[in-house]
Scaffold this active site. Structure first.
Site, PDB file in Angstrom:
ATOM      1  N   GLY A  74       0.908  -1.451  -0.062  1.00 45.99           N
ATOM      2  CA  GLY A  74      -0.131  -0.127   0.362  1.00 45.99           C
ATOM      3  C   GLY A  74       1.125   1.323  -0.186  1.00 45.99           C
TER       4      GLY A  74
ATOM      5  N   SER B 248       4.108  -5.696  -2.157  1.00 44.89           N
ATOM      6  CA  SER B 248       4.674  -4.628  -2.358  1.00 44.89           C
ATOM      7  C   SER B 248       5.909  -3.733  -1.435  1.00 44.89           C
ATOM      8  CB  SER B 248       3.280  -4.055  -3.229  1.00 44.89           C
ATOM      9  OG  SER B 248       3.855  -2.871  -3.735  1.00 44.89           O
TER      10      SER B 248
END
Length: 513
Positions: free
Chosen positions: A124, A208
């Site tokens: 995020g 990520s």
């Protein structure tokens, strides 16, 4: 006699049924806790506080121990999202600054089962997302305890400021989101036995920014001894251009205070969380910081010097990571190269051409893939092979599917975040509709769980996956099954590697090193 025998058999059946029941009630250091049943084989604890709510005077402080509670805590619903910008499916009423919770999913029948533990750290961009997005039941059903942890995001998680540094005992500020992750891993070490987990067999994994967090945790002296293996999916914190020092972070924090038209941290503590992290708030310092405590140097430098936690790692990125971005014209693509030395512009256009708009459309995606995911994974793998002793396994997800998490336009493979669907069971639940994806999902999940159990992904019925060797077919490609290839996209990655060395040299010369 028959009645006695019947009662004995019934009693035995009750005992067997009780033994088959997963651990729905247990105890942690702050009190008793009760989960919910998932199917017939998993106990799911959706929200256990691992730290005190970071609110009021605890805003922008290192995490503090959670307070004990009376009675039994019913961990039936996930906690609220950390404060962040709204989107279509996430509104402010779903958020709370009281966000330091974790979930536990366990197939254990007893606290003595001592199962391996997989701890997930979500992505995020350190600004968004939520630990409750994935609880990893599909992996847990293969014989591991899965944990998902939350951490503070945005300005609440990464604001540095001279006043905050002065408040802290060690003179640093800003890495609160990373400190939350370390605090959660420490909690797991103390408590996971009570869920049937083995604290000596913890594997961290992330996607990520979560994968970048895993890389940072491997490099952080504060996280040493908290895990024995690491899996990185689409992320590593290796670029020198990503690094921010404590001094730089404090400068960005001071600019943020001025931007909000405030004069002090006390005034910021009086503000609501939405005003600090919500839609339209532009906090430029939302990144991990080289503070001398959590992170003592650039991660690349630490790996080059061998100053990191040397554990077995699995490193993967996806073939179409850049499918989350779109451009319309070749001129837009070329304009993004402003600021690059001309010789590098020529080299980029030779490898990632833009003679037509269509060419540029795909070239920009390939640049995004290789710059942000391919090269960092390559740097991590090659540096650990050079300075470490633990096994390094490399993977490449190239499976094309009609289904994606949030890719745009035409895709040529797996986009950013699509790996989550292969590991959470999404395709296995629709195997008839997605047979190729389901087959890849089954293989990947077996590899991931084998690695958590034995520090080696290999197992019966799976293609042999060797440790990574540069220039050899040792990268496991997931595409209509699993097969070995050499490091993919190496021409572009090689160019990026030369550019990164150039940037590092310029940076060293500028600092007089």
């Amino acid at each position: 006699m028959k009645k006695i025998l019947f009662m004995a058999v019934c009693g035995l059946l009750v005992v067997v049924a009780a033994q088959a029941q997963p651990l729905l009630k247990t105890h942690v250091e702050t009190g008793d806790v009760e989960g919910v049943l998932d199917g017939t084989d998993l106990a799911v604890y959706k929200a256990i506080p691992f730290a005190a709510p970071p609110v009021g005077e605890l805003r922008w402080k290192a995490p503090q121990p959670a307070k004990p509670w009376e009675g039994v805590l019913k961990a039936e619903e996930c906690a609220k999202w950390p404060p962040q910008p709204e989107r279509d499916d996430v509104t402010y009423d779903m958020m709370s600054e009281d966000c330091l919770y974790l979930s536990v999913v366990t197939p254990a029948k007893s606290v003595t089962d001592a199962l391996p533990v997989m701890v997930y750290i979500h992505g995020g961009s350190w600004k968004t997302e939520h630990y409750g997005g994935e609880l990893w039941q599909s992996l847990a059903r293969r014989g591991v305890v899965t944990v998902s942890i939350e951490y503070r995001a945005g300005a609440l998680g990464f604001l540095a400021h001279p006043e905050l540094s002065k408040e802290s005992a060690d003179g640093t500020s800003g890495n609160y989101g990373l400190l939350d992750q370390i605090f959660a891993l420490q909690w797991i070490q103390r408590n996971i036995k009570n869920f049937g987990g083995d604290p000596s067999k913890v594997t961290i994994f992330g996607e990520s920014a979560g994968a970048m967090n895993c890389n940072i945790l491997c490099a952080s002296p504060m996280a040493k001894g908290l895990f024995r293996a690491c899996i990185s999916q689409s992320g590593a914190f290796m670029s020198t251009m990503s690094m921010v020092t404590q001094q730089q972070a404090e400068m960005l924090g001071s600019m943020f205070v001025q931007q909000l038209q405030k004069n002090s941290i006390a005034e910021l503590r009086a503000m609501d969380a939405k005003s600090l992290t919500g839609t339209g708030v532009n906090f430029m310092g939302c990144t991990p910081i080289i503070d001398g405590k959590v992170l003592t140097d650039e991660v690349y430098n630490l790996y080059e010097l061998g100053q990191y936690t040397d554990v077995p790692v699995m490193l993967m990125y996806n073939s179409d990571e850049g499918a989350v971005v779109e451009i319309e014209t070749a001129e837009q693509y070329k304009a993004q190269m402003n600021g690059l030395p001309q010789n590098y512009v020529d080299s980029v256009l030779a490898i990632y051409p833009a003679d037509t708009d269509e060419q540029a459309y795909y070239s920009v995606r390939d640049v995004v893939r290789d710059l942000n995911f391919g090269w960092p994974a390559y740097a991590w793998a090659t540096l650990q092979k050079k300075t470490g002793k633990s096994a390094v396994y490399s993977a490449y997800l190239a499976q094309k599917s009609d289904r994606t998490v949030y890719a745009k336009g035409n895709r040529r493979g797996a986009a950013h975040a699509d790996d989550i669907m292969y590991l959470n069971g999404s395709f296995l639940k629709e195997a008839e509709r997605y047979p190729q994806e389901a087959a890849v999902s089954e293989i990947m999940q077996q590899y991931w769980v084998n690695f958590a159990k034995t520090l080696n992904p290999n197992g019966p019925g799976l293609p042999e996956w060797p440790v990574y060797e540069e220039g050899k077919k040792t990268v496991m490609q997931f595409n209509n099954g699993a097969s070995l290839i050499e490091t993919p996209n190496m021409v572009g990655i090689g160019l990026i590697d030369r550019f990164m060395q150039y940037v590092r040299k310029m940076k060293a010369e500028a600092s007089g090193q």
